[in-house]
Motif scaffolding. Sequence first.
Motif, PDB file in Angstrom:
ATOM      1  N   LYS A 192       0.837  -1.200   0.000  1.00  0.00           N
ATOM      2  CA  LYS A 192       0.000   0.000   0.000  1.00  0.00           C
ATOM      3  C   LYS A 192       0.873   1.252   0.000  1.00  0.00           C
ATOM      4  O   LYS A 192       0.572   2.242  -0.681  1.00  0.00           O
ATOM      5  CB  LYS A 192      -0.930   0.003   1.215  1.00  0.00           C
ATOM      6  N   ARG A 193       1.951   1.218   0.782  1.00  0.00           N
ATOM      7  CA  ARG A 193       2.824   2.388   0.850  1.00  0.00           C
ATOM      8  C   ARG A 193       3.555   2.608  -0.480  1.00  0.00           C
ATOM      9  O   ARG A 193       3.752   3.740  -0.915  1.00  0.00           O
ATOM     10  CB  ARG A 193       3.820   2.218   1.997  1.00  0.00           C
ATOM     11  N   PHE A 194       3.933   1.501  -1.125  1.00  0.00           N
ATOM     12  CA  PHE A 194       4.579   1.624  -2.435  1.00  0.00           C
ATOM     13  C   PHE A 194       3.625   2.258  -3.437  1.00  0.00           C
ATOM     14  O   PHE A 194       4.035   3.085  -4.266  1.00  0.00           O
ATOM     15  CB  PHE A 194       5.029   0.250  -2.933  1.00  0.00           C
ATOM     16  N   PRO A 367       3.237  -6.234   8.888  1.00  0.00           N
ATOM     17  CA  PRO A 367       2.015  -5.435   8.800  1.00  0.00           C
ATOM     18  C   PRO A 367       0.910  -6.229   8.117  1.00  0.00           C
ATOM     19  O   PRO A 367       1.085  -6.698   6.990  1.00  0.00           O
ATOM     20  CB  PRO A 367       2.437  -4.246   7.951  1.00  0.00           C
ATOM     21  N   SER A 368      -0.208  -6.402   8.771  1.00  0.00           N
ATOM     22  CA  SER A 368      -1.305  -7.229   8.271  1.00  0.00           C
ATOM     23  C   SER A 368      -2.385  -6.369   7.623  1.00  0.00           C
ATOM     24  O   SER A 368      -2.572  -5.211   7.987  1.00  0.00           O
ATOM     25  CB  SER A 368      -1.895  -8.031   9.431  1.00  0.00           C
ATOM     26  N   TYR A 369      -3.092  -6.953   6.668  1.00  0.00           N
ATOM     27  CA  TYR A 369      -4.240  -6.284   6.061  1.00  0.00           C
ATOM     28  C   TYR A 369      -5.467  -6.366   6.966  1.00  0.00           C
ATOM     29  O   TYR A 369      -6.498  -5.788   6.656  1.00  0.00           O
ATOM     30  CB  TYR A 369      -4.574  -6.914   4.700  1.00  0.00           C
ATOM     31  N   SER A 370      -5.378  -7.097   8.063  1.00  0.00           N
ATOM     32  CA  SER A 370      -6.478  -7.228   9.019  1.00  0.00           C
ATOM     33  C   SER A 370      -5.953  -6.904  10.410  1.00  0.00           C
ATOM     34  O   SER A 370      -4.853  -7.333  10.792  1.00  0.00           O
ATOM     35  CB  SER A 370      -7.045  -8.652   8.997  1.00  0.00           C
ATOM     36  N   HIS A 371      -6.739  -6.155  11.180  1.00  0.00           N
ATOM     37  CA  HIS A 371      -6.344  -5.815  12.544  1.00  0.00           C
ATOM     38  C   HIS A 371      -6.606  -6.962  13.519  1.00  0.00           C
ATOM     39  O   HIS A 371      -6.087  -6.952  14.630  1.00  0.00           O
ATOM     40  CB  HIS A 371      -7.101  -4.571  13.018  1.00  0.00           C
ATOM     41  N   SER A 372      -7.407  -7.941  13.117  1.00  0.00           N
ATOM     42  CA  SER A 372      -7.778  -9.019  14.038  1.00  0.00           C
ATOM     43  C   SER A 372      -7.067 -10.336  13.746  1.00  0.00           C
ATOM     44  O   SER A 372      -7.258 -11.313  14.449  1.00  0.00           O
ATOM     45  CB  SER A 372      -9.298  -9.249  13.975  1.00  0.00           C
TER      46      SER A 372
END
Length: 466
Positions: A192-194, A367-372
């Motif tokens: 996402k940052r890229f 870093p995950s695409y999901s917080h859970s």
Amino acid sequence: MAAALAVALPALLAFALVSSGPWRLPGPEPPPGLLRELEGRQRDLGRLAAVIRARVSPASSSSPPPPPALGCADVEGAAGVSLVGSGITKVVVRAALPPAGREVALKSVHGGGRDVNRCVQRYGHPAGCHRLAAYKLLKEATLLQSLEHPGIIELRGQCYDGSADPEMKITTILELGTPLEMIELLQTPWEKRFKICLDLVELLYYLANSPLGSITLLDFQPRQFVIVDGVLKVTDLDDASTEELSCQTDEDCVLEFPTKNFSLKCTMRGKCEGINERRNLFNAYRYFFTYLLPHTAPSVLQPILKDILNATGDLRYGVNETLRAFQKVLHLYKSGLYLQKKPSHLKEYIALKGFHSGTAEDYKCWPSYSHSGCVLSVHNAEEAADICSSHSQCQHFIITPQKTWTGRPLALFQSSSADLIPGGNTVVYMKRSAVSRGKPLTRSPNDYRDVGEEIPAGTNFGPPGR
């Protein structure tokens, strides 16, 4: 009192430049210093209008007419108005416009902002100071109508309130974006940052080659950008400039920043070579690339990313070279060519067809695409197996149908098979070491496969011991 009028931007610009010249302000005459500033802003608008007339060809008569612009009637019917943000010159609110309740951003002069307040303290003429700030809004709207790129916020319309004269009250109507939060971006996956950095480089390439010539963003800050449907867009253009610094010798062409200066060449036509493009590029480096580009990137890509950082930080790269370097990284990442050749871990897994997870909640990774839970972007099952094998908690993974912006699937990594449910088209890849006696997953033996191997009938799969 004159009614509010919605007018097309060229007419609005003509009105500002001719009908309401600063020398025709009703009421007390502005002080000479303020009058000079007003006339300077007016000349700036005039030069911009001349550049547009000279460089931007009119639309073909065969082209379909543009959709009707939004105007004052739409603004007057706005509902659910709430503050988005404010700066030294402008204030932005979020609003829903009739009849469908479409959400937009409404931008107007910030009467309580530092620009207007500082002007009033200096000149004691509120109406003239408001008009001085309004010229910035006019300039921005003029640029937005003349430039078209996915990285530039879309102008939906504008409103001139004739009853507000001599303040020249103007509201621009823009597509709504989410303010850029760098702290949040730092916690998102590298992919996402890229994309944010790639979006920015593509915008800078357009600005360097725009129909109006090379454009520089003089007030280049993360707060000048928003996210719209996952795309980075610049939303403030009032401090943009189409003029390149004039020079007589190379000594006149020094590009200054707080921590670094650069010497550029003076061209035969008396302009500092590439100064607009390179100012934008170094600002992109110091505000975006430095923070967003290298961290948690795939290890094989990091040397290339480091070279991009060094080359833009030293201005050895122009925008063309920078864009090519970003495109190379994107190609390596999307194609999977960045993956190192090493023994595959996939043979250590058993593929269970026709199961899915009942929950995405499990152990977390970063870093995950999901917080859970632990959800990561992968090129294929081989890469997912390598990741799972590197996580001590991971017992199985699932390649989900979800895709990232690069087309890569998202994989869910979990520590327990207790929540696996029969049904669906997904495949669960379970570690062989997690297979133990216990509650069987009652499926046909042919549904349990690894690479070309059938799972023996009667094999039981239970949740791994904790």
